[in-house]
Design a protein around this motif. Structure first.
Motif, PDB file in Angstrom:
ATOM      1  N   ARG A   2      -0.594   2.815  65.527  1.00 26.11           N
ATOM      2  CA  ARG A   2      -2.015   3.143  65.568  1.00 26.11           C
ATOM      3  C   ARG A   2      -2.469   3.719  64.232  1.00 26.11           C
ATOM      4  N   VAL A   3      -3.758   3.627  63.983  1.00 27.74           N
ATOM      5  CA  VAL A   3      -4.284   4.127  62.719  1.00 27.74           C
ATOM      6  C   VAL A   3      -4.120   5.641  62.627  1.00 27.74           C
ATOM      7  N   THR A   4      -4.087   6.333  63.766  1.00 17.29           N
ATOM      8  CA  THR A   4      -3.915   7.782  63.761  1.00 17.29           C
ATOM      9  C   THR A   4      -2.501   8.192  63.349  1.00 17.29           C
ATOM     10  N   ASP A   5      -1.568   7.229  63.319  1.00 17.17           N
ATOM     11  CA  ASP A   5      -0.230   7.524  62.802  1.00 17.17           C
ATOM     12  C   ASP A   5      -0.253   7.646  61.281  1.00 17.17           C
ATOM     13  N   PHE A   6      -1.308   7.134  60.649  1.00 16.28           N
ATOM     14  CA  PHE A   6      -1.438   7.169  59.201  1.00 16.28           C
ATOM     15  C   PHE A   6      -2.492   8.171  58.744  1.00 16.28           C
ATOM     16  N   LEU A   7      -3.587   8.256  59.501  1.00 18.32           N
ATOM     17  CA  LEU A   7      -4.744   9.020  59.045  1.00 18.32           C
ATOM     18  C   LEU A   7      -5.159  10.049  60.082  1.00 18.32           C
ATOM     19  N   SER A   8      -5.586  11.208  59.611  1.00 16.97           N
ATOM     20  CA  SER A   8      -6.031  12.276  60.510  1.00 16.97           C
ATOM     21  C   SER A   8      -7.433  11.963  61.033  1.00 16.97           C
ATOM     22  N   PRO A   9      -7.834  12.570  62.154  1.00 18.66           N
ATOM     23  CA  PRO A   9      -9.201  12.378  62.672  1.00 18.66           C
ATOM     24  C   PRO A   9     -10.258  12.733  61.632  1.00 18.66           C
ATOM     25  N   GLU A  10      -9.994  13.765  60.826  1.00 18.20           N
ATOM     26  CA  GLU A  10     -10.945  14.165  59.782  1.00 18.20           C
ATOM     27  C   GLU A  10     -11.126  13.063  58.748  1.00 18.20           C
ATOM     28  N   GLU A  11     -10.016  12.435  58.346  1.00 17.33           N
ATOM     29  CA  GLU A  11     -10.092  11.354  57.359  1.00 17.33           C
ATOM     30  C   GLU A  11     -10.788  10.127  57.943  1.00 17.33           C
TER      31      GLU A  11
END
Length: 300
Positions: A2-11
């Protein structure tokens, strides 16, 4: 993956407000925010090519499979605005991580920057693909515009392990012959290697009418050489090659060589109308993209 494995919710929140615009004509067919060299609209069959991971299964030509026992894709002229291919360096030099980058290697930073860009482009319904390489091409995922395509890109990014030596010029010359449709090429690399050969390969891409953005990813240690006392340096591309030296005796020569290298790369990119974006691994990916795209829009 998932994209959240790479990027934080803030990003992810910051990326939602960004937009990538093509500066030159691209090989898209849909009317939209990017100019196209084509008039009218077409989804006509173009050609067959061998199946690679990330392709839509429904595009497999089962008649050819029945005859050859091999998977081939029926390729069509795509209904897309911008066609972007990200070229991500996975050579050994990208493994380096210094004390000021929170343990994040240049390669890990590059994959997160690529994930950010893929998320951004697919979110604006553009087409994005991926090439990973070191001294040869390792993986190719053709550009697609479906949201589900992000999973294939993230899976490949997470599965790459930096190793081997760097042959940027040779690899890019080979790729230039394979990327037939003009579009946006995003190179994410430290760009270490023969600068002359690298610039020649960039010129090859430009001759094929591709637009190029180069994110040159460096660790802060490589920029200011902060080492003190006797230090052992070992090659990340040639295992077993190491040397213990006094950094104070090397620093001046190193900084001069680095300055020459960066100036030569910058000048060559300017001559070929290529955007060169220097990045260090202690900078947030979303902020890097936001600042670059702001300047890009202003210059358009």
């Amino acid at each position: 993956m998932r994209v959240t494995d790479f990027l934080s919710p803030e990003e992810l929140s910051k990326l939602k407000h960004l937009q990538v615009l093509a500066r030159q004509v691209v090989e898209g067919l849909a009317s939209g925010m990017h100019r196209s060299p084509h008039k009218g609209f077409s989804v006509e069959f173009k050609e067959h090519r061998q199946y690679v991971r990330g392709d839509e299964i429904r595009n497999i030509d089962w008649k050819i499979f029945g005859k050859t026992d091999r998977f081939y894709i029926r390729e069509y002229e795509e209904e897309t605005n911008l066609r972007c291919t990200m070229l991500v360096d996975c050579s050994g030099s990208m493994r380096y991580s210094g004390s000021r980058s929170d343990g994040l290697s240049k390669h890990q930073y590059a994959t997160r920057l690529a994930a950010s860009l893929a998320y951004l482009l697919l979110g604006q319904q553009d087409s994005v693909g991926l090439v990973t390489f070191d001294d040869a091409v390792r993986e190719i995922i053709p550009p697609r515009s479906r949201p589900s395509h992000l999973r294939a890109i993230l899976g490949t990014l997470s599965g790459t392990e930096p190793q081997r030596e760097t042959e940027l010029g040779k690899v890019f010359h080979q790729l230039a012959a394979k990327l037939h449709r003009r579009g946006l090429l995003v190179v994410i690399s430290d760009c270490f290697g023969d600068v002359d050969e690298l610039l020649k390969s960039f010129a090859h891409f430009r001759h094929a009418h591709h637009e190029i953005i180069v994110f040159q990813v460096l660790d802060p240690d490589e920029v200011d050489f902060p080492f003190r006392g006797r230090t052992q340096f070992r090659s990340l591309e040639s295992p077993g090659h190491r040397q213990t030296v006094d950094p104070a005796q090397l620093r001046r020569a190193y900084m001069e060589k680095l300055q020459q290298f960066r100036e030569q790369l910058q000048l060559g990119c300017r001559r070929n109308h290529i955007d060169l974006v220097p990045v260090t691994t202690d900078t947030r990916y979303a902020e890097v993209l936001a600042e670059y795209l702001r300047l890009r829009r202003r210059a358009s």
